[in-house]
Design an enzyme around this catalytic site. Structure first.
Site, PDB file in Angstrom:
ATOM      1  N   ALA A  93      37.250  48.705  40.375  1.00 39.51           N
ATOM      2  CA  ALA A  93      38.531  48.258  39.488  1.00 39.51           C
ATOM      3  C   ALA A  93      38.514  46.580  40.004  1.00 39.51           C
ATOM      4  O   ALA A  93      39.338  46.022  39.469  1.00 39.51           O
ATOM      5  CB  ALA A  93      39.838  49.044  40.227  1.00 39.51           C
ATOM      6  N   LYS A  94      37.906  46.442  41.386  1.00 40.93           N
ATOM      7  CA  LYS A  94      38.167  45.245  41.819  1.00 40.93           C
ATOM      8  C   LYS A  94      39.651  44.454  41.921  1.00 40.93           C
ATOM      9  O   LYS A  94      39.939  43.554  41.608  1.00 40.93           O
ATOM     10  CB  LYS A  94      37.274  44.091  41.030  1.00 40.93           C
ATOM     11  CG  LYS A  94      35.768  44.517  41.155  1.00 40.93           C
ATOM     12  CD  LYS A  94      34.851  43.385  40.465  1.00 40.93           C
ATOM     13  CE  LYS A  94      33.563  43.787  40.500  1.00 40.93           C
ATOM     14  NZ  LYS A  94      33.050  44.779  39.648  1.00 40.93           N
ATOM     15  N   ARG A  95      40.396  45.451  42.554  1.00 44.64           N
ATOM     16  CA  ARG A  95      41.832  45.016  42.678  1.00 44.64           C
ATOM     17  C   ARG A  95      41.972  44.378  43.778  1.00 44.64           C
ATOM     18  O   ARG A  95      41.093  44.135  44.631  1.00 44.64           O
ATOM     19  CB  ARG A  95      42.842  46.497  42.624  1.00 44.64           C
ATOM     20  CG  ARG A  95      42.644  47.171  41.562  1.00 44.64           C
ATOM     21  CD  ARG A  95      43.050  46.375  40.177  1.00 44.64           C
ATOM     22  NE  ARG A  95      43.472  47.296  39.076  1.00 44.64           N
ATOM     23  CZ  ARG A  95      42.640  47.513  37.909  1.00 44.64           C
ATOM     24  NH1 ARG A  95      41.486  47.166  37.729  1.00 44.64           N
ATOM     25  NH2 ARG A  95      43.431  48.369  37.075  1.00 44.64           N
TER      26      ARG A  95
END
Ligand SMILES: O=C(O)c1cc(=O)[nH]c(=O)n1[C@@H]1O[C@H](COP(=O)(O)O)[C@@H](O)[C@H]1O
Length: 277
Positions: A93-95
């Site tokens: 998700a690379k949040r």
């Protein structure tokens, strides 16, 4: 939930450290799947059935689901529920956001009761620092996978900047490894950066590294292992397009299996060479 020991045990038992990226582009999946109520879930299900003995992790990338709105979210939830429990489930998700917002992202991907999804691990960006990452680390037993040195050409824009602790990506690893729960941190290091693995191992001798970039992006599995493998393996090597789009005919799952098998056999050789198995 999958502990470090369970992950290592699975790697030794299955003789593989393959992570399969579930990045299903509705435009690219075989046309005959359109007859199913959820073509994307049907695609993932068949890929999973065909490959689950050859890999130790699956990594759905949120973009490929979010881009389809509510239908995509349902495909992601159904895919999460279908993943074999013995495999590490990673949501890519690379949040990264302020703590109050990260709490909500963590709930979205880790709290199954609240959202329908309880992934074992999530990819996050470290740019906003400690308070943006701790909300994920608060979930006991869950893994946080921090972007260190990415496979992208653009990695040179920021990640190689020089700081008093070495390159920025080296400073990220040194700092994050001091945070509470750091024994559940992994780092993303691109397979296209194999020459940097030796310096990364100086700062992250025991952390597992998630290594995308073999297959479609051209990274070398052999070099990654030469410079990055530890006595516990310490690597999860991801391939997405190279496996899931091996064919776009009715034989796509068999073709995916044979691509995954090729990687598994190379991985077995590397594990034997390094004395892990
Ligand atoms: O975090 C990731 O997984 C990631 C980091 C990185 O540096 N490079 C990278 O390619 N990825 C992801 O890994 C997958 C690579 O896909 P393929 O190039 O098709 O094997 C994609 O889901 C990317 O978003």
């Amino acid at each position: 939930m999958l502990s470090r020991l369970q992950l290592i045990d699975q790697i030794k038992r299955k003789k593989t450290f393959l992570c399969i990226g579930l990045d299903p582009d509705i435009q690219k999946i075989p046309a005959f799947l359109q007859q199913y109520a959820d073509p994307v879930f049907e695609f993932n299900k068949r890929i999973i059935d065909a490959t689950k003995d050859l890999c130790v992790a699956y990594k759905p990338n949120a973009a490929f689901y979010e881009s389809r709105g509510i239908k995509g979210l349902q495909s992601l939830i159904d895919t999460y529920k279908y993943l074999p429990k013995e495999c590490l489930s990673i949501i890519d998700a690379k949040r990264g956001d302020i703590g109050n917002t990260s709490d909500q992202y963590a709930q979205a991907f880790f709290n199954e009761e609240a959202s329908g999804m309880g992934f074992d691990a999530i990819t996050v960006t470290p740019y906003m620092g400690n308070d943006s990452v701790t909300p994920y680390l608060k979930y006991e037993g869950k893994w946080v996978i921090i972007l260190a040195l990415t496979s992208s050409a653009g990695s040179k824009d920021f990640q190689y900047l020089t700081t008093e602790h070495g390159h920025l990506y080296e400073a990220v690893i040194q700092k994050a490894n001091t945070w509470a729960g750091a024994d559940r941190i992994m780092y993303v290091v691109g397979a296209t950066k194999s020459e940097e693995f030796t310096s990364i191992r100086k700062f992250a001798p025991d952390n597992f590294l998630l290594v995308p970039g073999v297959g479609a992006q051209g990274g070398s599995l052999e070099d990654v292992c030469k410079y990055g493998m530890t006595k516990d393996c310490g690597l999860l090597v991801n391939s997405s397009r190279g496996i899931i789009y091996a064919s776009n005919g009715e034989d796509f799952a068999d073709a995916a299996r044979s691509e995954a098998q090729k990687l598994q056999l190379q991985m077995q050789e590397e594990l034997e060479k390094a004395g892990v198995i």
